[in-house]
Design a protein around this motif. Sequence first.
Motif, PDB file in Angstrom:
ATOM      1  N   UNK A   1       0.843  -1.194   0.000  1.00  0.00           N
ATOM      2  CA  UNK A   1       0.000   0.000   0.000  1.00  0.00           C
ATOM      3  C   UNK A   1       0.877   1.243   0.000  1.00  0.00           C
ATOM      4  N   UNK A   2       0.628   2.196  -0.916  1.00  0.00           N
ATOM      5  CA  UNK A   2       1.445   3.410  -0.920  1.00  0.00           C
ATOM      6  C   UNK A   2       1.242   4.216   0.350  1.00  0.00           C
ATOM      7  N   UNK A   3       2.218   5.053   0.664  1.00  0.00           N
ATOM      8  CA  UNK A   3       2.157   5.861   1.884  1.00  0.00           C
ATOM      9  C   UNK A   3       2.817   7.203   1.633  1.00  0.00           C
ATOM     10  N   UNK A   4       2.398   8.190   2.408  1.00  0.00           N
ATOM     11  CA  UNK A   4       3.017   9.513   2.383  1.00  0.00           C
ATOM     12  C   UNK A   4       3.364   9.899   3.805  1.00  0.00           C
ATOM     13  N   UNK A   5       4.358  10.751   3.941  1.00  0.00           N
ATOM     14  CA  UNK A   5       4.804  11.221   5.247  1.00  0.00           C
ATOM     15  C   UNK A   5       4.651  12.731   5.322  1.00  0.00           C
ATOM     16  N   UNK A   6       4.155  13.202   6.466  1.00  0.00           N
ATOM     17  CA  UNK A   6       3.983  14.627   6.700  1.00  0.00           C
ATOM     18  C   UNK A   6       4.745  14.998   7.962  1.00  0.00           C
ATOM     19  N   UNK A   7       5.557  16.031   7.867  1.00  0.00           N
ATOM     20  CA  UNK A   7       6.343  16.475   9.014  1.00  0.00           C
ATOM     21  C   UNK A   7       5.779  17.786   9.533  1.00  0.00           C
ATOM     22  N   UNK A   8       5.109  17.777  10.689  1.00  0.00           N
ATOM     23  CA  UNK A   8       4.502  19.007  11.203  1.00  0.00           C
ATOM     24  C   UNK A   8       5.556  20.075  11.497  1.00  0.00           C
ATOM     25  N   UNK A   9       5.248  21.297  11.114  1.00  0.00           N
ATOM     26  CA  UNK A   9       6.068  22.443  11.501  1.00  0.00           C
ATOM     27  C   UNK A   9       5.364  23.127  12.657  1.00  0.00           C
ATOM     28  N   UNK A  10       5.844  22.893  13.869  1.00  0.00           N
ATOM     29  CA  UNK A  10       5.179  23.406  15.052  1.00  0.00           C
ATOM     30  C   UNK A  10       4.360  22.333  15.733  1.00  0.00           C
ATOM     31  N   UNK A  11       3.665  22.685  16.813  1.00  0.00           N
ATOM     32  CA  UNK A  11       2.923  21.690  17.590  1.00  0.00           C
ATOM     33  C   UNK A  11       1.826  21.023  16.764  1.00  0.00           C
ATOM     34  N   UNK A  12       1.661  19.727  16.972  1.00  0.00           N
ATOM     35  CA  UNK A  12       0.568  18.992  16.330  1.00  0.00           C
ATOM     36  C   UNK A  12       0.344  17.687  17.068  1.00  0.00           C
ATOM     37  N   UNK A  13      -0.929  17.391  17.348  1.00  0.00           N
ATOM     38  CA  UNK A  13      -1.301  16.134  17.987  1.00  0.00           C
ATOM     39  C   UNK A  13      -2.439  15.504  17.214  1.00  0.00           C
ATOM     40  N   UNK A  14      -2.174  14.371  16.572  1.00  0.00           N
ATOM     41  CA  UNK A  14      -3.227  13.645  15.875  1.00  0.00           C
ATOM     42  C   UNK A  14      -4.279  13.158  16.865  1.00  0.00           C
ATOM     43  N   UNK A  15      -3.851  12.735  18.048  1.00  0.00           N
ATOM     44  CA  UNK A  15      -4.790  12.251  19.059  1.00  0.00           C
ATOM     45  C   UNK A  15      -5.796  13.338  19.436  1.00  0.00           C
ATOM     46  N   UNK A  16      -5.324  14.587  19.552  1.00  0.00           N
ATOM     47  CA  UNK A  16      -6.244  15.683  19.864  1.00  0.00           C
ATOM     48  C   UNK A  16      -7.241  15.894  18.736  1.00  0.00           C
ATOM     49  N   UNK A  17      -6.777  15.769  17.501  1.00  0.00           N
ATOM     50  CA  UNK A  17      -7.669  15.905  16.355  1.00  0.00           C
ATOM     51  C   UNK A  17      -8.732  14.819  16.334  1.00  0.00           C
ATOM     52  N   UNK A  18      -8.354  13.591  16.669  1.00  0.00           N
ATOM     53  CA  UNK A  18      -9.322  12.493  16.711  1.00  0.00           C
ATOM     54  C   UNK A  18     -10.372  12.754  17.786  1.00  0.00           C
TER      55      UNK A  18
END
Length: 326
Positions: A1-18
């Motif tokens: 399966x293809x994949x992409x990577x994202x590097x946050x610039x500054x604070x980021x929480x995926x858990x908070x978004x969920x």
Amino acid sequence: MPAVTLTPAGPFSLASGIRFLEGFGPASYHHAADGILRLAFPADDGVSVVAAAVRQEVRADGGTGTVRAEFTVHPGTPYPATAVTAEAAAKQAVRAQLARILSLDVDATGFPGLATDPVVAGLAADHPGLRPVCFHSPYEAATWAIIGNRIRMTQAAAIKARIAHQHGHRVHIAGQTLHAFPTPAALRTLTHVPGLTDIKIQRLHALAEAALDGTLDAPHLRALPADHALAELRTLPGIGPFSAELILIRGAGHPDVFPRHEPRVHKAVATAYGLGAPTTDDDVTQLAKIADRWKPYRSWVAFLLRARAQDTSPPGPVCHGSPPSS
């Protein structure tokens, strides 16, 4: 399966978004307790559908981890061995749309500097790493505005979910089955949707056409001065000032627009800064001047104020709150 990577610039929480999505009615999001954000949505090309499983690296030092998304594009066509360019183009498109959905296309290294404002500092402490989680596209934000106009949010969310189940593309991702909202080409073929009036269906058809002709293109809207983008959006059938702001801020992901037609945000700002309830245009102008302190993240702070209000709202259905559309 293809994949992409994202590097946050500054604070980021995926858990908070969920966590935010779980309480956000339009998303109808049901989360498995495994830290994976599963998404299915019409791609920006207006034709295909993307399914993605998004994870964030957990760093031992507590720093902001890299985000990785495995994805499939439907209808899928296996890449020939020589189709390196086609595969790279698909990855670039998916990466750009996912970055916009998660507000990872914005450099947030300057956001902690807003903490000199005690209100912003409190919001950041209450919701660490939370960035606006946007609609999948301006197209989906616009359709939500039409579906939800003048009905309760719970009712609108149920209608939107039913449209996805009955007319959208079904995908399997990370062990779950999801139904994407119909692509514009599919939406314009619908002639009857229980719970929607004929005029709403006509307006959904018009939005589908606008998405296909590029009017609802996110980069296009973001490149315009905000006032021009809002004026352009208001020319669409059924899209008034409130809905235009929703599309630009939460659909195109514009990070720096103060919503002048969102009463719930106005109330949240007034409460946070110890002001009386805003009732006049002059009151809103005063709030907009306060919001100038948040540049270039005015949309983000307004989003965090809404997230705080969402956390403290009593249980039960909430009115969609959209004023009458023109």
